[in-house]
Design a protein around this motif. Structure first.
Motif, PDB file in Angstrom:
ATOM      1  N   GLU A   1      -3.374 -12.561 -10.905  1.00 31.47           N
ATOM      2  CA  GLU A   1      -3.930 -11.652  -9.909  1.00 31.47           C
ATOM      3  C   GLU A   1      -4.620 -12.440  -8.804  1.00 31.47           C
ATOM      4  OE1 GLU A   1      -6.525  -9.098 -12.097  1.00 31.47           O
ATOM      5  OE2 GLU A   1      -4.883  -7.841 -12.852  1.00 31.47           O
ATOM      6  N   ILE A   2      -4.229 -12.160  -7.561  1.00 30.41           N
ATOM      7  CA  ILE A   2      -4.800 -12.828  -6.395  1.00 30.41           C
ATOM      8  C   ILE A   2      -5.751 -11.851  -5.709  1.00 30.41           C
ATOM      9  CG2 ILE A   2      -4.297 -13.947  -4.187  1.00 30.41           C
ATOM     10  CD1 ILE A   2      -1.486 -14.520  -5.262  1.00 30.41           C
ATOM     11  N   PRO A   3      -7.053 -12.139  -5.682  1.00 24.80           N
ATOM     12  CA  PRO A   3      -8.018 -11.223  -5.068  1.00 24.80           C
ATOM     13  C   PRO A   3      -8.000 -11.331  -3.548  1.00 24.80           C
ATOM     14  CG  PRO A   3      -9.147 -13.160  -5.884  1.00 24.80           C
ATOM     15  CD  PRO A   3      -7.705 -13.317  -6.275  1.00 24.80           C
ATOM     16  N   HIS A   4      -6.851 -11.039  -2.978  1.00 20.56           N
ATOM     17  CA  HIS A   4      -6.655 -11.205  -1.540  1.00 20.56           C
ATOM     18  C   HIS A   4      -5.562 -10.258  -1.088  1.00 20.56           C
ATOM     19  CE1 HIS A   4      -7.148 -13.309   2.226  1.00 20.56           C
ATOM     20  NE2 HIS A   4      -7.874 -14.265   1.657  1.00 20.56           N
ATOM     21  N   PHE A   5      -5.390 -10.112   0.243  1.00 20.82           N
ATOM     22  CA  PHE A   5      -4.310  -9.250   0.726  1.00 20.82           C
ATOM     23  C   PHE A   5      -3.067 -10.056   1.095  1.00 20.82           C
ATOM     24  CE2 PHE A   5      -6.567 -10.441   4.553  1.00 20.82           C
ATOM     25  CZ  PHE A   5      -5.580 -10.564   5.529  1.00 20.82           C
ATOM     26  N   PHE A   6      -3.158 -11.393   0.996  1.00 21.31           N
ATOM     27  CA  PHE A   6      -1.963 -12.227   1.139  1.00 21.31           C
ATOM     28  C   PHE A   6      -2.131 -13.461   0.272  1.00 21.31           C
ATOM     29  CE2 PHE A   6      -4.780 -13.959   4.391  1.00 21.31           C
ATOM     30  CZ  PHE A   6      -4.561 -15.323   4.330  1.00 21.31           C
ATOM     31  N   CYS A   7      -1.049 -14.205   0.095  1.00 23.77           N
ATOM     32  CA  CYS A   7      -1.082 -15.392  -0.755  1.00 23.77           C
ATOM     33  C   CYS A   7      -1.728 -16.548   0.000  1.00 23.77           C
ATOM     34  CB  CYS A   7       0.338 -15.769  -1.186  1.00 23.77           C
ATOM     35  SG  CYS A   7       1.095 -14.589  -2.323  1.00 23.77           S
ATOM     36  N   GLU A   8      -2.990 -16.771  -0.281  1.00 25.36           N
ATOM     37  CA  GLU A   8      -3.727 -17.857   0.351  1.00 25.36           C
ATOM     38  C   GLU A   8      -3.663 -19.085  -0.549  1.00 25.36           C
ATOM     39  OE1 GLU A   8      -7.918 -18.045   2.707  1.00 25.36           O
ATOM     40  OE2 GLU A   8      -8.042 -17.649   0.574  1.00 25.36           O
ATOM     41  N   LEU A   9      -3.505 -20.246   0.062  1.00 20.53           N
ATOM     42  CA  LEU A   9      -3.315 -21.488  -0.690  1.00 20.53           C
ATOM     43  C   LEU A   9      -4.428 -21.718  -1.708  1.00 20.53           C
ATOM     44  CD1 LEU A   9      -1.826 -24.185  -1.148  1.00 20.53           C
ATOM     45  CD2 LEU A   9      -3.208 -25.144   0.718  1.00 20.53           C
ATOM     46  N   ALA A  10      -5.674 -21.575  -1.280  1.00 23.26           N
ATOM     47  CA  ALA A  10      -6.802 -21.844  -2.182  1.00 23.26           C
ATOM     48  C   ALA A  10      -6.796 -20.920  -3.392  1.00 23.26           C
ATOM     49  CB  ALA A  10      -8.121 -21.704  -1.423  1.00 23.26           C
ATOM     50  N   GLN A  11      -6.430 -19.663  -3.174  1.00 20.90           N
ATOM     51  CA  GLN A  11      -6.394 -18.701  -4.285  1.00 20.90           C
ATOM     52  C   GLN A  11      -5.261 -19.016  -5.256  1.00 20.90           C
ATOM     53  OE1 GLN A  11      -8.695 -16.512  -4.864  1.00 20.90           O
ATOM     54  NE2 GLN A  11      -9.818 -16.833  -2.952  1.00 20.90           N
TER      55      GLN A  11
ATOM     56  N   ILE B   1       0.840  -1.201   0.000  1.00 18.07           N
ATOM     57  CA  ILE B   1       0.000   0.000   0.000  1.00 18.07           C
ATOM     58  C   ILE B   1       0.870   1.245   0.000  1.00 18.07           C
ATOM     59  CG2 ILE B   1      -1.672   1.353   1.341  1.00 18.07           C
ATOM     60  CD1 ILE B   1      -2.878  -1.258   2.314  1.00 18.07           C
ATOM     61  N   LEU B   2       1.925   1.209   0.809  1.00 13.73           N
ATOM     62  CA  LEU B   2       2.808   2.367   0.920  1.00 13.73           C
ATOM     63  C   LEU B   2       3.508   2.659  -0.403  1.00 13.73           C
ATOM     64  CD1 LEU B   2       3.387   4.203   3.355  1.00 13.73           C
ATOM     65  CD2 LEU B   2       5.484   2.891   3.750  1.00 13.73           C
ATOM     66  N   ARG B   3       3.927   1.610  -1.094  1.00  9.84           N
ATOM     67  CA  ARG B   3       4.635   1.769  -2.366  1.00  9.84           C
ATOM     68  C   ARG B   3       3.701   1.853  -3.568  1.00  9.84           C
ATOM     69  NH1 ARG B   3       9.575  -2.685  -1.905  1.00  9.84           N
ATOM     70  NH2 ARG B   3      10.769  -1.648  -0.243  1.00  9.84           N
ATOM     71  N   GLN B   4       2.410   1.639  -3.309  1.00 11.00           N
ATOM     72  CA  GLN B   4       1.427   1.576  -4.393  1.00 11.00           C
ATOM     73  C   GLN B   4       1.845   0.534  -5.433  1.00 11.00           C
ATOM     74  OE1 GLN B   4       0.843   5.566  -5.885  1.00 11.00           O
ATOM     75  NE2 GLN B   4      -0.207   6.236  -4.034  1.00 11.00           N
ATOM     76  N   ASP B   5       2.270  -0.603  -4.905  1.00 16.26           N
ATOM     77  CA  ASP B   5       2.756  -1.701  -5.737  1.00 16.26           C
ATOM     78  C   ASP B   5       2.116  -2.990  -5.248  1.00 16.26           C
ATOM     79  OD1 ASP B   5       4.122  -3.496  -7.292  1.00 16.26           O
ATOM     80  OD2 ASP B   5       6.046  -3.250  -6.264  1.00 16.26           O
ATOM     81  N   GLN B   6       1.372  -3.670  -6.104  1.00 17.03           N
ATOM     82  CA  GLN B   6       0.640  -4.871  -5.698  1.00 17.03           C
ATOM     83  C   GLN B   6       1.427  -6.166  -5.885  1.00 17.03           C
ATOM     84  OE1 GLN B   6      -2.766  -4.279  -8.343  1.00 17.03           O
ATOM     85  NE2 GLN B   6      -4.031  -3.632  -6.605  1.00 17.03           N
ATOM     86  N   SER B   7       2.638  -6.078  -6.343  1.00 15.94           N
ATOM     87  CA  SER B   7       3.381  -7.292  -6.699  1.00 15.94           C
ATOM     88  C   SER B   7       3.992  -7.985  -5.485  1.00 15.94           C
ATOM     89  CB  SER B   7       4.492  -6.944  -7.688  1.00 15.94           C
ATOM     90  OG  SER B   7       5.454  -6.093  -7.087  1.00 15.94           O
ATOM     91  N   ILE B   8       4.125  -9.296  -5.618  1.00 15.48           N
ATOM     92  CA  ILE B   8       4.873 -10.119  -4.671  1.00 15.48           C
ATOM     93  C   ILE B   8       5.564 -11.194  -5.488  1.00 15.48           C
ATOM     94  CG2 ILE B   8       2.857 -11.590  -4.213  1.00 15.48           C
ATOM     95  CD1 ILE B   8       3.984 -12.063  -1.399  1.00 15.48           C
ATOM     96  N   THR B   9       6.815 -11.457  -5.217  1.00 16.16           N
ATOM     97  CA  THR B   9       7.580 -12.409  -6.016  1.00 16.16           C
ATOM     98  C   THR B   9       7.018 -13.820  -5.860  1.00 16.16           C
ATOM     99  OG1 THR B   9       9.160 -12.878  -4.239  1.00 16.16           O
ATOM    100  CG2 THR B   9       9.666 -11.025  -5.713  1.00 16.16           C
ATOM    101  N   TYR B  10       7.306 -14.650  -6.841  1.00 18.95           N
ATOM    102  CA  TYR B  10       6.862 -16.045  -6.812  1.00 18.95           C
ATOM    103  C   TYR B  10       7.376 -16.737  -5.551  1.00 18.95           C
ATOM    104  CZ  TYR B  10       6.500 -20.954  -8.215  1.00 18.95           C
ATOM    105  OH  TYR B  10       6.218 -22.295  -8.272  1.00 18.95           O
ATOM    106  N   THR B  11       8.673 -16.545  -5.266  1.00 23.36           N
ATOM    107  CA  THR B  11       9.256 -17.147  -4.067  1.00 23.36           C
ATOM    108  C   THR B  11       8.634 -16.573  -2.806  1.00 23.36           C
ATOM    109  OG1 THR B  11      11.362 -17.446  -5.226  1.00 23.36           O
ATOM    110  CG2 THR B  11      11.410 -17.566  -2.820  1.00 23.36           C
ATOM    111  N   GLY B  12       8.422 -15.251  -2.803  1.00 30.74           N
ATOM    112  CA  GLY B  12       7.816 -14.607  -1.639  1.00 30.74           C
ATOM    113  C   GLY B  12       6.398 -15.088  -1.400  1.00 30.74           C
TER     114      GLY B  12
END
Length: 312
Positions: A173-183, A85-96
């Motif tokens: 695109e993951i419609p969530h605020f964290f990487c959830e297994l089901a998503q 949110i702070l960086r206005q960047d929605q990305s997260i690395t595959y490993t992350g």
């Protein structure tokens, strides 16, 4: 739809809780406040248990472990959301993203196991008080926590390693605020039958066994308490279980609520909002539940804040 091999996936996009840019500042403030409250509240519990010798009992040993786990669980999701949110960047690395999946499963599973261990502790304390200190000796306490941790790690690694075999579509695109297994599984373009079977089978077993243990323990606890001749003894016994029952109800109640909301709604975003309850709000409320309902804990916190806590 074209697919790409999993090794070519560089990042996913976490869409968060809303698309409205005007609400991002409000969400940032709310989640930052909840995160800081969780960290402070659980740290105070850990310090109070550590520095007050009167709290060096099995019940508070497990409570301090639960508090540490709550810190780890909320830290595995909220900080990344705040940074995005702070960086206005929605990305997260595959490993992350896969690391986040693994950590959420580890600490979520450990919370599940610790609640069952704490129910067993209350069962022994109330139903077998004469042998309580013998049964719940320091070696068994540590063994129960370590066993819970190992089971949780194995459970998390099983799901995470199974995700590694999947190939993903270009729409990441993951419609969530964290990487959830089901998503994550829903984004895969390869066959996910084995993954879905494992999610329902292992999750049902992993959540069902501890929940059955908790219910079994409290059936015996209630039966034992009702046989007590003294009303004061009944009140004391139930008061020692009140906080734990509240946390159990909150944890499993919000978990089942998220499952039901996911089943009845077609909106992944609404399911993500519902998941805030078990992934964030539960960890925020746990310190308040254990301190506001526990006279010993309130006394230990007052001593800690005033600098009068008795050393171990």
């Amino acid at each position: 739809m074209a697919t790409i091999n999993q090794t070519a996936v560089s990042e996913f996009l976490l869409l968060g809780l809303t698309d409205d840019p005007a609400l991002q500042s409000l969400i940032f403030s709310i989640f930052l406040s909840m995160y800081l409250i969780t960290i402070l509240g659980n740290l105070l519990i850990i310090l109070a248990v550590s520095f007050d010798s009167h709290l060096h009992t099995p019940m508070y040993f497990f409570l301090s472990n639960l508090s540490f786990n709550d810190i780890c669980l909320i830290t595995s999701t909220v900080p990344k959301m705040l940074v995005n949110i702070l960086r206005q960047d929605q990305s997260i690395t595959y490993t992350g993203c896969l690391s986040q999946v693994c950590f959420v499963l580890v600490f979520g599973g450990l919370e599940n196991c610790l609640l069952a261990v704490m129910a067993y502790d209350r069962y022994v304390a109330i139903c077998h008080p004469l042998i309580y200190t013998v049964v719940m000796n320091p070696h068994l306490r540590v063994l129960l926590v370590l066993l819970s941790l190992v089971i949780s790690i194995v459970h998390a690694l099983l799901h995470t390693l199974m995700v590694l075999r999947l190939s993903f579509c270009r729409d990441l695109e993951i419609p969530h605020f964290f990487c959830e297994l089901a998503q994550i599984i829903k984004l895969a373009c390869s066959d996910t039958l084995i993954n879905n079977v494992l999610v329902y089978l292992v999750a049902g077993l992993f959540a069902g066994v501890p929940l059955f243990g908790i219910i079994f323990s409290y059936i015996h606890i209630v039966s034992s308490v009702l046989r007590m001749p003294s009303s004061e003894g009944k009140h004391k016994a139930f008061s020692t279980c009140g906080s734990h029952l509240s946390v159990v109800s909150l944890f499993y109640g919000t978990g089942f609520g998220v499952y039901i909301s996911s089943a009845v709604t077609d909106s992944p975003r609404k399911a993500a909002v519902a998941s805030v309850m078990y992934s964030v709000v539960t960890q925020v409320l746990n310190p308040f539940i254990y301190t506001l309902r526990n006279r010993d804990m309130k006394g230990a916190l007052r001593k800690l804040i005033s600098g009068k806590a008795s050393p171990p």
